[in-house]
Structure formats: structure tokens, C-alpha cells
Design a protein around this motif. Structure first.
Motif, PDB file in Angstrom:
ATOM      1  N   TYR A  32     -17.075  16.554  16.468  1.00  7.08           N
ATOM      2  CA  TYR A  32     -17.387  16.756  17.880  1.00  7.08           C
ATOM      3  C   TYR A  32     -16.525  17.854  18.467  1.00  7.08           C
ATOM      4  N   GLN A  33     -16.871  18.273  19.672  1.00  8.75           N
ATOM      5  CA  GLN A  33     -16.144  19.322  20.378  1.00  8.75           C
ATOM      6  C   GLN A  33     -16.278  19.061  21.868  1.00  8.75           C
ATOM      7  N   THR A  34     -15.267  19.443  22.638  1.00  7.32           N
ATOM      8  CA  THR A  34     -15.303  19.219  24.078  1.00  7.32           C
ATOM      9  C   THR A  34     -15.119  20.525  24.848  1.00  7.32           C
ATOM     10  N   PHE A  35     -15.656  20.520  26.076  1.00  8.00           N
ATOM     11  CA  PHE A  35     -15.531  21.640  27.004  1.00  8.00           C
ATOM     12  C   PHE A  35     -15.113  21.081  28.361  1.00  8.00           C
ATOM     13  N   GLY A  36     -14.136  21.734  29.003  1.00  8.12           N
ATOM     14  CA  GLY A  36     -13.798  21.366  30.360  1.00  8.12           C
ATOM     15  C   GLY A  36     -12.612  20.426  30.480  1.00  8.12           C
ATOM     16  N   ALA A  40     -12.670  15.218  34.309  1.00  9.24           N
ATOM     17  CA  ALA A  40     -13.954  15.406  34.986  1.00  9.24           C
ATOM     18  C   ALA A  40     -14.950  14.339  34.516  1.00  9.24           C
ATOM     19  N   ASP A  41     -16.151  14.352  35.101  1.00  9.81           N
ATOM     20  CA  ASP A  41     -17.177  13.378  34.735  1.00  9.81           C
ATOM     21  C   ASP A  41     -17.590  13.567  33.280  1.00  9.81           C
ATOM     22  N   PRO A  42     -17.449  12.548  32.424  1.00 10.38           N
ATOM     23  CA  PRO A  42     -17.827  12.715  31.019  1.00 10.38           C
ATOM     24  C   PRO A  42     -19.333  12.880  30.865  1.00 10.38           C
ATOM     25  N   LEU A  43     -19.710  13.850  30.050  1.00  7.76           N
ATOM     26  CA  LEU A  43     -21.119  14.148  29.790  1.00  7.76           C
ATOM     27  C   LEU A  43     -21.315  14.268  28.293  1.00  7.76           C
ATOM     28  N   LEU A  44     -22.080  13.348  27.717  1.00  9.14           N
ATOM     29  CA  LEU A  44     -22.323  13.316  26.280  1.00  9.14           C
ATOM     30  C   LEU A  44     -23.654  13.981  25.973  1.00  9.14           C
ATOM     31  N   ARG A  62     -20.444  25.477  28.901  1.00 11.46           N
ATOM     32  CA  ARG A  62     -19.489  25.987  29.884  1.00 11.46           C
ATOM     33  C   ARG A  62     -20.044  25.884  31.308  1.00 11.46           C
ATOM     34  N   LEU A  63     -21.322  26.168  31.469  1.00 11.96           N
ATOM     35  CA  LEU A  63     -21.936  26.013  32.790  1.00 11.96           C
ATOM     36  C   LEU A  63     -21.813  24.574  33.276  1.00 11.96           C
ATOM     37  N   LEU A  64     -22.087  23.630  32.390  1.00 13.99           N
ATOM     38  CA  LEU A  64     -21.984  22.217  32.756  1.00 13.99           C
ATOM     39  C   LEU A  64     -20.544  21.848  33.105  1.00 13.99           C
ATOM     40  N   ALA A  65     -19.596  22.382  32.353  1.00 14.63           N
ATOM     41  CA  ALA A  65     -18.188  22.122  32.650  1.00 14.63           C
ATOM     42  C   ALA A  65     -17.811  22.681  34.019  1.00 14.63           C
ATOM     43  N   GLU A  66     -18.352  23.851  34.353  1.00 11.27           N
ATOM     44  CA  GLU A  66     -18.084  24.444  35.665  1.00 11.27           C
ATOM     45  C   GLU A  66     -18.651  23.598  36.802  1.00 11.27           C
ATOM     46  N   ARG A  67     -19.683  22.807  36.504  1.00  9.58           N
ATOM     47  CA  ARG A  67     -20.277  21.934  37.514  1.00  9.58           C
ATOM     48  C   ARG A  67     -19.582  20.578  37.590  1.00  9.58           C
ATOM     49  N   LEU A 294     -33.272  29.416  31.390  1.00  5.16           N
ATOM     50  CA  LEU A 294     -33.420  28.157  32.127  1.00  5.16           C
ATOM     51  C   LEU A 294     -32.118  27.372  32.237  1.00  5.16           C
ATOM     52  N   PHE A 295     -31.002  27.944  31.750  1.00  2.73           N
ATOM     53  CA  PHE A 295     -29.737  27.197  31.767  1.00  2.73           C
ATOM     54  C   PHE A 295     -29.348  26.767  33.181  1.00  2.73           C
ATOM     55  N   GLU A 296     -29.494  27.647  34.148  1.00  2.00           N
ATOM     56  CA  GLU A 296     -29.135  27.299  35.525  1.00  2.00           C
ATOM     57  C   GLU A 296     -30.019  26.170  36.043  1.00  2.00           C
ATOM     58  N   THR A 297     -31.300  26.221  35.687  1.00  4.30           N
ATOM     59  CA  THR A 297     -32.231  25.155  36.088  1.00  4.30           C
ATOM     60  C   THR A 297     -31.812  23.816  35.489  1.00  4.30           C
ATOM     61  N   PHE A 298     -31.512  23.805  34.184  1.00  8.64           N
ATOM     62  CA  PHE A 298     -31.092  22.575  33.526  1.00  8.64           C
ATOM     63  C   PHE A 298     -29.802  22.039  34.128  1.00  8.64           C
ATOM     64  N   THR A 299     -28.834  22.940  34.312  1.00 11.25           N
ATOM     65  CA  THR A 299     -27.522  22.519  34.811  1.00 11.25           C
ATOM     66  C   THR A 299     -27.623  21.911  36.204  1.00 11.25           C
ATOM     67  N   ALA A 300     -28.376  22.571  37.092  1.00 12.22           N
ATOM     68  CA  ALA A 300     -28.527  22.062  38.455  1.00 12.22           C
ATOM     69  C   ALA A 300     -29.214  20.699  38.457  1.00 12.22           C
ATOM     70  N   ALA A 301     -30.219  20.535  37.615  1.00  9.91           N
ATOM     71  CA  ALA A 301     -30.956  19.259  37.577  1.00  9.91           C
ATOM     72  C   ALA A 301     -30.089  18.134  37.019  1.00  9.91           C
ATOM     73  N   ILE A 302     -29.327  18.429  35.966  1.00  7.93           N
ATOM     74  CA  ILE A 302     -28.443  17.402  35.364  1.00  7.93           C
ATOM     75  C   ILE A 302     -27.359  17.000  36.366  1.00  7.93           C
ATOM     76  N   ARG A 303     -26.788  17.986  37.075  1.00 10.79           N
ATOM     77  CA  ARG A 303     -25.764  17.678  38.068  1.00 10.79           C
ATOM     78  C   ARG A 303     -26.353  16.836  39.209  1.00 10.79           C
ATOM     79  N   ARG A 304     -27.543  17.211  39.661  1.00 10.90           N
ATOM     80  CA  ARG A 304     -28.210  16.474  40.740  1.00 10.90           C
ATOM     81  C   ARG A 304     -28.462  15.035  40.331  1.00 10.90           C
ATOM     82  N   ASN A 305     -28.896  14.842  39.108  1.00 12.20           N
ATOM     83  CA  ASN A 305     -29.166  13.485  38.634  1.00 12.20           C
ATOM     84  C   ASN A 305     -27.878  12.684  38.508  1.00 12.20           C
ATOM     85  N   ALA A 306     -26.838  13.320  38.000  1.00 11.86           N
ATOM     86  CA  ALA A 306     -25.561  12.615  37.866  1.00 11.86           C
ATOM     87  C   ALA A 306     -25.001  12.223  39.222  1.00 11.86           C
TER      88      ALA A 306
END
Length: 309
Positions: A32-36, A40-44, A62-67, A294-306
Motif C-alpha cells: 500500500y501507499q499513502t498520500f496526504g 485528515a479524513d481517511p480515504l481508502l 494528490r488532488l484528493l489529498a488537497e481536498r 475528469l479528475f476535478e469532477t471525480f474529486t469534487a463529487a467524492i468530497r461532496r459525498n464525504a
């Protein structure tokens, strides 16, 4: 699924671990590997069939870690640098399972979900936001059903419920899926490139050199043809989770491409319909990969859901 590098560059460097190892059950060790930030909020992140953790693009991580996420990506059993699990699966067995005949699989999707909880245990994490792609979506759904206290929110991407009448593969793909990719590095790279041309996003084509680089990296980290067959049999023998998904109470996001040939969009629609209150995000021109555009789209949606958790 993709490991293509995008043009995104982080304004602030994101902490990134090396490749680490976690014993998660008897005989199974996950890479495994981690970012961030660990606080912060753990995201698997859970990858799909035959896909190593490197198919989670580092730029997306990295985008997800920034969020605000502590991002954890890992190689499933029988993938990348994680443990290989015994048990021979013939192509005849796969065909029988595809046709609905009873067969015995070396392991199932629930076993792979327990690997995920074992990794969280190793990291001292009680619960996490969980995002799964394709087979990884099946694992993530199973985790939310069987270990609800371990899941803060669920994101299921280009996946399905296990019901045979939804989320089917385009029949043209099956020969390539069971045909093998040859023992040499070059044979693997050529076959992998051909597969991604078939299942990738028509609206977001990937440059040939990037597809080749991903295949070379995948081969060099370790591939297992027998492992792919074992994972495929776990998929083919999975139960229909539709009824049990109604028990999922955590915020749920379902993302699916309208041009997906590997898992028909009906699988995503069925997943969203099964989980009370789930959000369904359908993407025009998206196939069975995650294009950098679509990375920004995915990241925003995952953050919104979390944030609903």
C-alpha cells in the motif's frame, strides 16, 4: 481505470509514502501507499480486476489529498506486489461460471473486503471513506454491507450489484478477458494497450505512449495471469447484493460512464437505485477508465459525498 499522468501540479507538495506492506490475514500481505496528512479524513481506494494500486493516478491521489483526505491506495491480493493466493482456475471453469453453473472459487469478494478491513486495522483506522472502481466497487459495496461501522461514505465507480441482468460486459470483450496476454513484457504491453483501446473513454482518448507506460509499469511491479483468473471467478460467483444494499445507511455516490463496455451503465443505475438516498452521476463519453480530464469532477463529487457523512 488509469495511471496516466495528467498536467495537474500540486500548488503545495503533498506528502507521499513509499510502498509499504501490511499483513492483513493468514498468508495475505498487501502492498500500500499513502498520500496526504494522516490526521485528515481517511480515504481508502480499491482498484478493479487485475489492477494494481498504481492505476489510481498519483495526480488524482494528490488532488484528493488537497481536498482534505488521507489517501490510501493498495494492491489487492493477486495483484502488483501483494501476496499471490493459491488455487488454480481454468478457463473452462470461468466459462461455466459465466453461464451460471455452480463452481468453487478460491476466494470471494467478501474475502477481498476483509483484506481491506485488515489494512485499516494495520493503519489503526477505525473507519474510512471508501471508493471502489469496477471490482473495487463490488468490494467497497460488500464492505459497506458486511462491516458498516468501518465505512463513513461509499463511492462506487463503474461497478454493479452482482445481479446478472445488469452491468453486463459487451460480449466482444470476453475472448480478450480470458485469452491471456502472453508471458513476455512486450506481449503483455501490446495486449494491455489493445484492451484499453476497447474499453477506454471514447470522449477522452488516451495517448498511446501513456497507455504503453502504464502497461510497462504494471508488468514491472508484478502481474499474475492466474491471479487475474482467480479475481475474475470471484466476480462471476458474487451474489446479487441488491437487497442487502438497501441496508446501507452511509452517504453513497455512484459514478458511471455512459460509454462503458466493460460494465454496462445499468449496473451503476441498479446500484444507485438499491441504496437509499444515493447520488447517481452519469458521465457522457466516459468508458471503463478514469480520464485525467475528469479528475476535478471525480474529486469534487467524492468530497461532496464525504461531507454528507
Amino acid at each position: 481505470m488509469t495511471s496516466t499522468r495528467s498536467a495537474h501540479e500540486s500548488a503545495t507538495p503533498v506528502a507521499q509514502s513509499g510502498e509499504l506492506f501490511a499483513p492483513v490475514s493468514s498468508g495475505v500481505e498487501l502492498c500500500y501507499q499513502t498520500f496526504g496528512d494522516p490526521d485528515a479524513d481517511p480515504l481508502l481506494l480499491v482498484m478493479g480486476l487485475g489492477g494494481p494500486m498504481t492505476w489510481w493516478d498519483p495526480d488524482l491521489c494528490r488532488l484528493l489529498a488537497e481536498r482534505g483526505f488521507f489517501v490510501i491506495r493498495y494492491d489487492n491480493r493477486d495483484t502488483g506486489r501483494s501476496s499471490r493466493v493459491g488455487g488454480r482456475v481454468s478457463r473452462t471453469t470461468l466459462v461455466r461460471a459465466f453461464l451460471g453453473a455452480p463452481v468453487r472459487a478460491p476466494y470471494d469478494i467478501s474475502d477481498m473486503a476483509r483484506d481491506a478491513t485488515g489494512l485499516l486495522d494495520h493503519l489503526g483506522i477505525d473507519s474510512a471513506h471508501v471508493v471502489g472502481v469496477s471490482m473495487g466497487g463490488m468490494i467497497a459495496q460488500t464492505l459497506a454491507i458486511e462491516e458498516p461501522s468501518r465505512v463513513r461514505s461509499l463511492t462506487s465507480i463503474m461497478s454493479t450489484t452482482g445481479k446478472r441482468t445488469v452491468g453486463w460486459q459487451n460480449p466482444s470483450l470476453f475472448p480478450a478477458l480470458i485469452g491471456g496476454r502472453g508471458p513476455s513484457r512486450e506481449a503483455y504491453v501490446k495486449a494491455s494497450a489493445a484492451m484499453w483501446r476497447m474499453i477506454g473513454s471514447p470522449a477522452y482518448p488516451q495517448p498511446a505512449e501513456e497507455t504503453r507506460a502504464r502497461a510497462e509499469e504494471t508488468y514491472d511491479r508484478g502481474v499474475s495471469a492466474s491471479g487475474v483468473l482467480r479475481q475474475m471467478l470471484a466476480i462471476l460467483t458474487q451474489p446479487n447484493r441488491g437487497a442487502r444494499l438497501r441496508s446501507v445507511k452511509v452517504p453513497t455516490l455512484v459514478i458511471h460512464g455512459l460509454a462503458d463496455k466493460m460494465v454496462h451503465v445499468s449496473g451503476g443505475r441498479a446500484t444507485a437505485a438499491a441504496v437509499p438516498g444515493a447520488e447517481l452521476l452519469l458521465v457522457d463519453g466516459m468508458g471503463h477508465d478514469m480520464p485525467p480530464a475528469l479528475f476535478e469532477t471525480f474529486t469534487a463529487a467524492i468530497r461532496r459525498n464525504a461531507d454528507r457523512a
